[in-house]
Design an enzyme around this catalytic site. Structure first.
Site, PDB file in Angstrom:
ATOM      1  CG  ASP A  90      -2.030   2.522   6.470  1.00 13.97           C
ATOM      2  OD1 ASP A  90      -2.409   2.184   5.327  1.00 13.97           O
ATOM      3  OD2 ASP A  90      -2.193   3.662   6.924  1.00 13.97           O
ATOM      4  CG  ASP A 148      -1.664   1.236   1.465  1.00 18.81           C
ATOM      5  OD1 ASP A 148      -2.371   1.651   0.526  1.00 18.81           O
ATOM      6  OD2 ASP A 148      -1.578   1.831   2.568  1.00 18.81           O
ATOM      7  CG  ASP A 151      -1.794   7.859   0.344  1.00 18.22           C
ATOM      8  OD1 ASP A 151      -0.697   8.307  -0.018  1.00 18.22           O
ATOM      9  OD2 ASP A 151      -2.865   8.103  -0.237  1.00 18.22           O
TER      10      ASP A 151
HETATM   11 MG   LIG Z   1      -2.963   3.275   3.509  1.00 17.01          MG
END
Ligand SMILES: [Mg+2]
Length: 274
Positions: free
Chosen positions: A208, A11, A13
């Site tokens: 995240d 991922d 961001d």
């Molecule tokens: Mg993310």
């Protein structure tokens, strides 16, 4: 033992990129090591092809496979398209969304219906970056303040009838073709890798947020990077030998998680956990 065939899927961001300033300095030494070893590093994000290929150029990962728009766009190494939209698909998605918004009386706005300037105001991006974020091929981004979970359920059900899925990102919601999540995208890339090389790579995935759950379920070894919002999960296989939760957030956590798994990667039992 032959050299281990690895594929890293990450991922962006809040994982590879810092949540606050989008920097990846803390990930650089590990990234350089992976590049030197010829390990594919696959960016897998809600971002667009334009945004991701720009970041690939800045990180020396040009030509690597990537997943854009949360899985709606899947590109194999050297730009070969594995999944994306056909002619008319995006128009149909917009029409279906308009119809559902009217019939359920939902108050969302979409990236496609506003200007670069409006998206810049919503996101804090500069005008060029807002344009890149709006360059959607196969999905739509919604700014929507769901009054309650029932409305989200109602919306999701109506989208499912139209063959569409609703994914919650950080501030925004994403609508994309059903069945095209980050997990399905990774399975496509692994099958493509096997077709080209004859071997199935050992995959390490990092994320995240909740929209990384399918990503973390689809890989052999998972890293849950400490985030600033809701965490991914629940994971189908949450054993500590498969899933590492980092102490640090963002690119520091990215490095921490990969260091953790790579230090064990010659452990022969790893592959039997698939
Ligand atoms: Mg993310």
């Amino acid at each position: 033992m032959p050299p281990l065939d690895l594929m890293i899927v990450t991922d962006l961001d809040g994982t590879f990129l810092d949540h606050h300033d989008y920097s990846f300095d803390a990930a650089r030494p590990m990234l350089d090591r992976l590049r030197a070893d010829g390990v594919p590093v696959v960016f897998c994000s809600s971002k667009t092809r334009v945004e991701i290929t720009e970041l690939q150029a800045r990180t020396g990962l040009d030509g690597h496979a990537f997943v854009a728009e949360n899985g709606a766009v899947v590109v194999a190494p050297h730009g070969f398209a594995l999944a994306g939209a056909s002619d008319g698909d995006l128009e149909r998605l917009h029409d279906d969304l308009d119809h559902i918004r009217t019939s359920l009386d939902l108050g969302f706005s979409t990236f496609s219906a506003v200007t670069d300037q409006v998206v810049a105001d919503w996101t804090g991006l500069d005008l060029g970056a807002a344009g890149a974020a709006r360059a959607r091929e196969a999905s739509e981004v919604l700014l929507w303040h769901a009054e309650d979970d029932d409305r989200a359920q109602e919306f999701r059900a109506a989208l499912a009838v139209a063959g569409l899925d609703l994914v919650r990102g950080g501030r925004f919601w994403h609508v994309l073709p059903a069945g095209r999540d980050k997990g399905a995208a990774i399975r496509m890339l692994v099958a493509d890798h096997e077709r080209r090389t004859g071997t199935v790579p050992l995959t390490i995935g990092l994320g995240d947020g909740p929209n990384d759950t399918a990503l973390l379920d689809a890989v052999d070894l998972a890293v849950v990077v400490r985030g600033h919002g809701p965490a991914p999960g629940p994971l189908a296989d949450d054993r500590p030998e498969r899933v590492h939760r980092t102490t640090d957030p963002g690119p520091q956590g990215w490095t921490e998680g990969l260091t953790h798994h790579l230090s064990h990667f010659r452990t022969p039992s790893v592959r039997s956990h698939r």
